[in-house]
Design a protein around this motif. Sequence first.
Motif, PDB file in Angstrom:
ATOM      1  N   SER A   1      22.146 -72.640 -38.421  1.00 34.94           N
ATOM      2  CA  SER A   1      21.349 -71.417 -38.344  1.00 34.94           C
ATOM      3  C   SER A   1      20.373 -71.372 -39.512  1.00 34.94           C
ATOM      4  N   GLU A   2      19.315 -70.562 -39.361  1.00 38.15           N
ATOM      5  CA  GLU A   2      18.335 -70.369 -40.420  1.00 38.15           C
ATOM      6  C   GLU A   2      18.212 -68.882 -40.730  1.00 38.15           C
ATOM      7  N   GLU A   3      17.866 -68.575 -41.968  1.00 40.27           N
ATOM      8  CA  GLU A   3      17.650 -67.188 -42.373  1.00 40.27           C
ATOM      9  C   GLU A   3      16.504 -67.135 -43.368  1.00 40.27           C
ATOM     10  N   ILE A   4      15.745 -66.046 -43.319  1.00 37.88           N
ATOM     11  CA  ILE A   4      14.689 -65.811 -44.292  1.00 37.88           C
ATOM     12  C   ILE A   4      14.619 -64.331 -44.611  1.00 37.88           C
TER      13      ILE A   4
ATOM     14  N   LEU B   1      12.222 -65.970 -49.109  1.00 37.17           N
ATOM     15  CA  LEU B   1      13.402 -66.734 -49.514  1.00 37.17           C
ATOM     16  C   LEU B   1      14.062 -67.243 -48.246  1.00 37.17           C
ATOM     17  N   SER B   2      14.194 -68.579 -48.109  1.00 36.70           N
ATOM     18  CA  SER B   2      14.702 -69.124 -46.853  1.00 36.70           C
ATOM     19  C   SER B   2      15.688 -70.261 -47.086  1.00 36.70           C
ATOM     20  N   GLY B   3      16.563 -70.471 -46.103  1.00 29.91           N
ATOM     21  CA  GLY B   3      17.550 -71.542 -46.166  1.00 29.91           C
ATOM     22  C   GLY B   3      18.342 -71.607 -44.880  1.00 29.91           C
ATOM     23  N   ASP B   4      19.389 -72.439 -44.860  1.00 35.17           N
ATOM     24  CA  ASP B   4      20.200 -72.597 -43.656  1.00 35.17           C
ATOM     25  C   ASP B   4      21.676 -72.735 -44.038  1.00 35.17           C
ATOM     26  N   ASP B   5      22.508 -72.862 -42.999  1.00 37.39           N
ATOM     27  CA  ASP B   5      23.962 -72.940 -43.225  1.00 37.39           C
ATOM     28  C   ASP B   5      24.491 -74.343 -42.966  1.00 37.39           C
TER      29      ASP B   5
END
Length: 265
Positions: free
Chosen positions: A226-229, A241-245
């Motif tokens: 998954s991705e989140e920002i 600010l972004s990243g993944d799991d």
Amino acid sequence: MSIARTTGKLPVMAGAAAVAAVVVTGCSSTPGSTADTPAVTAPGSATSPGAAPTAVPTLQTSGAPAFGSPSSTPSGPPIPTGAALRDLLPTAATLPAGWTIKGDGNRTDTGVAVVEHPVAPLLPQEPCTQMRLAGTILSQGFRASGAMNEVYDGQNAVQVYLAAYHPGDAVKLLGEIRAYAERCKSFTGKGIDGKPVPLTVTQQPVPGLGDEALDLKKVPQGPYHSEEIVVTRIGDRLLFLSGDDILGRLPNFLQLATPLSKSVK
């Protein structure tokens, strides 16, 4: 990829639009950056990039000032250049407890020029299957300047992207991002294993963060990451600010967003 095998998280296939977007930014690829975690592509269809801008942005290039003034509002506050924004990125000395950085975080910026006539956002025409929740991509519409680096919340990589805009344009772009997330709240992409992957995109406001803030998540069904920002507006600047799991959990974005949103004004 050894990390994916260890955690059971698989990446999704690269999309040409996502790759093109990274090239436009002029940022170098770093671990956890957009080039490492590209977009999904629609099953059984050819990948096509988003519509190209109709005009090449013009740059303010006289001298090498720390700030440039927008021609539309000559009496307003100056717009910081990418070089100036770079100095506002987090460092080892300014990170919250538990956060780390490798060297200078591979900092990059758009230099000492400010885009006087930014392009309109490509998001209204961007296919859902090209969605990448990364500041290097979502920041591009209306952007006058930008800078980025990468930090870690102990182990998870977080891309920090800070962009500056002409008066009112940060509000416009945040509205375009909301509309893009709403339009693409449910779609089907394609995994690197060739299987169709249903994805869900959610968006939630983040009260008390900057002038306004938005938390977006793109969550696939199955063993895919998954991705989140978290996008925070501070006046005419946007902090992404972004990243993944891919390591098993999403980063703690708000732990970094709260102090950083106060220091990038």
